[in-house]
Design a protein around this motif. Structure first.
Motif, PDB file in Angstrom:
ATOM      1  N   ALA A   1       1.069  34.699  25.854  1.00  0.00           N
ATOM      2  CA  ALA A   1       2.175  35.807  25.997  1.00  0.00           C
ATOM      3  C   ALA A   1       2.175  35.711  27.845  1.00  0.00           C
ATOM      4  CB  ALA A   1       2.024  37.029  25.653  1.00  0.00           C
ATOM      5  N   GLY A   2       3.051  35.848  28.205  1.00  0.00           N
ATOM      6  CA  GLY A   2       3.139  36.174  29.936  1.00  0.00           C
ATOM      7  C   GLY A   2       3.112  35.059  30.904  1.00  0.00           C
ATOM      8  N   GLY A   3       3.058  35.302  32.024  1.00  0.00           N
ATOM      9  CA  GLY A   3       2.994  34.226  32.967  1.00  0.00           C
ATOM     10  C   GLY A   3       1.835  34.660  33.744  1.00  0.00           C
TER      11      GLY A   3
ATOM     12  N   ALA B   1       9.313  42.508  30.694  1.00  0.00           N
ATOM     13  CA  ALA B   1       9.367  41.305  29.812  1.00  0.00           C
ATOM     14  C   ALA B   1      10.213  40.004  30.674  1.00  0.00           C
ATOM     15  CB  ALA B   1      10.607  41.821  28.554  1.00  0.00           C
ATOM     16  N   ARG B   2      10.843  40.706  31.720  1.00  0.00           N
ATOM     17  CA  ARG B   2      11.756  39.882  32.838  1.00  0.00           C
ATOM     18  C   ARG B   2      10.468  39.069  33.741  1.00  0.00           C
ATOM     19  NH1 ARG B   2      15.100  42.932  34.425  1.00  0.00           N
ATOM     20  NH2 ARG B   2      14.431  43.349  36.665  1.00  0.00           N
ATOM     21  N   ARG B   3       9.843  40.109  34.264  1.00  0.00           N
ATOM     22  CA  ARG B   3       8.833  39.552  35.353  1.00  0.00           C
ATOM     23  C   ARG B   3       7.598  39.157  34.867  1.00  0.00           C
ATOM     24  NH1 ARG B   3      10.460  41.803  40.113  1.00  0.00           N
ATOM     25  NH2 ARG B   3       8.632  40.835  41.130  1.00  0.00           N
TER      26      ARG B   3
ATOM     27  N   GLN C   1       7.008  38.617  31.326  1.00  0.00           N
ATOM     28  CA  GLN C   1       6.707  38.015  30.121  1.00  0.00           C
ATOM     29  C   GLN C   1       5.721  38.526  29.067  1.00  0.00           C
ATOM     30  OE1 GLN C   1       6.477  35.181  32.964  1.00  0.00           O
ATOM     31  NE2 GLN C   1       8.758  36.090  32.893  1.00  0.00           N
TER      32      GLN C   1
ATOM     33  N   ASP D   1       5.490  31.484  38.188  1.00  0.00           N
ATOM     34  CA  ASP D   1       4.820  32.263  37.238  1.00  0.00           C
ATOM     35  C   ASP D   1       4.445  31.592  35.963  1.00  0.00           C
ATOM     36  OD1 ASP D   1       3.931  34.786  36.471  1.00  0.00           O
ATOM     37  OD2 ASP D   1       5.693  35.253  35.394  1.00  0.00           O
ATOM     38  N   HIS D   2       4.797  30.321  35.924  1.00  0.00           N
ATOM     39  CA  HIS D   2       4.755  29.718  34.380  1.00  0.00           C
ATOM     40  C   HIS D   2       3.292  29.031  34.472  1.00  0.00           C
ATOM     41  CE1 HIS D   2       9.111  29.688  34.625  1.00  0.00           C
ATOM     42  NE2 HIS D   2       9.029  28.756  33.432  1.00  0.00           N
TER      43      HIS D   2
END
Length: 352
Positions: free
Chosen positions: A198-200, A304-306, A308, A149-150
């Motif tokens: 923001a986010g993956g 937020a956890r999954r 981002q 997910d990065h």
């Protein structure tokens, strides 16, 4: 003047944007620093002569892997469909091994990291790649530690990224390392991109690819879960519905779908929430209720956890122009489709 020499590898079928994006980002450093800082960039071909990109445009490399090359500070290997015809070329593998011992950074964009595998440079490394290539990467180089997910990852001197435009994210990160955050921010502003997105990758890839075989008990259970997301499910309650023990259900579900029943449920709830945010005016409270989350705070925590990113930002970024009014939901439209389509809301590459 501070000058950094970068080698950009090109092979038949490479993704042009994977080198054009970073090259333009690096080029702006010279302009914005008024010549005080500079990246000197050379293309290095894996074959002699011109090299055609996947888009059809051609590049005439400055050097090839068979020539004497200058001492590079950084090597960047782009991605592209052509990588699968090139990555296990012994000459390229040997060249990358030699460069790895000499350079400060060895970077791969998108599926370009496949070229690092035969050179032994992915073993026990934390890496990422385009979400669509994660299964193939895992099967081909099982010793690689994949973060699917990065947007980009660096493990020591090895840098890897997600797909295509993530090469610009990587370039900005390298500029920040080399010339400071202010310069990286100036380049990002000039290019009109985020310094750090923001986010993956989960924002862009389908979330639930865990579809069971048609007509199986597991598929029937998946349909039941998708139609009853708001219910309080447990492994025991789901097992009772298909007349199995909890242990047998968990074992069967993992075998057929690759995830546990609870992971499938969690993924389904996130996916449904995303579709509501993209295509309706429903409030966060109503979306949380319909998707089975314990209130808006729980919905925000999961996003937020999954992913981002928070639900409000997600809606602003991905909302469709023709969002359904609050009284109508994406389910209303799905109900008109054949039942076999119900599980086609899935998103790749994300585990619980």
């Amino acid at each position: 003047m501070k000058r950094i020499k970068i080698g950009l590898v090109v092979f038949p079928g490479f993704q042009l944007l994977d080198i054009a994006g970073p090259r333009d980002a690096f080029g702006e450093v010279t302009v914005l620093s008024r010549g005080e800082c500079e990246y000197e960039m050379l293309t290095v071909g894996t074959t002699r002569g011109t090299v055609q990109s996947s888009s059809g445009l051609t590049v005439t490399p400055d050097r090839t892997i068979f020539d004497v090359c200058p001492e590079f500070d950084t090597i960047i290997v782009p991605g592209g469909l052509g990588i699968f015809d090139t990555y296990d070329d012994p000459a390229l593998s040997e060249w990358l091994r030699q460069q790895y011992r000499r350079v400060r950074r060895l970077c791969a964009i998108c599926n370009g990291l496949f070229a690092l595998g035969p050179a032994g440079l992915l073993d026990n490394r934390v890496v990422t790649t385009h979400w669509m290539d994660v299964p193939r990467l895992s099967a081909t180089f099982p010793k690689a530690r994949i973060e699917p997910d990065h947007i980009y990852v660096n493990d020591g001197s090895i840098y890897t990224t997600a797909g295509v435009t993530a090469g610009i994210d990587l370039a900005l990160a390298l500029i920040e390392e080399d010339f400071g955050k202010a310069m990286a921010l100036d380049v990002a502003k000039y290019l009109i991109v985020y310094l750090r997105r923001a986010g993956g990758q989960s924002q862009f890839s389908p979330l639930l690819e865990s579809q069971a075989a048609p007509g199986s008990q597991t598929q029937a259970l998946q349909h039941y879960i998708l139609d009853n997301l708001q219910a309080e499910h447990t492994v025991a309650s789901l097992a009772q519905r298909v007349h199995m023990s909890a242990r047998n259900l968990a074992r069967t579900f993992i075998k057929e779908c690759g995830v546990t029943p609870i992971t499938f449920l969690s993924n389904a709830r996130i996916d449904a929430a995303r579709r509501y945010l993209e295509s309706t005016d429903l409030s966060l409270r109503e979306i949380a209720r319909q998707c089975g989350f314990d209130g808006t705070d729980a919905l925000r925590r999961v996003f937020a956890r999954r992913l981002q990113i928070n639900p409000t930002e997600y809606r602003e970024r991905f909302r469709t122009r023709n969002a359904a009014p609050a009284g109508r939901t994406p389910r209303d439209d799905e109900a008109k489709k054949p039942a076999s389509k119900k599980t086609q809301t899935a998103e790749r590459g994300v585990s619980a």
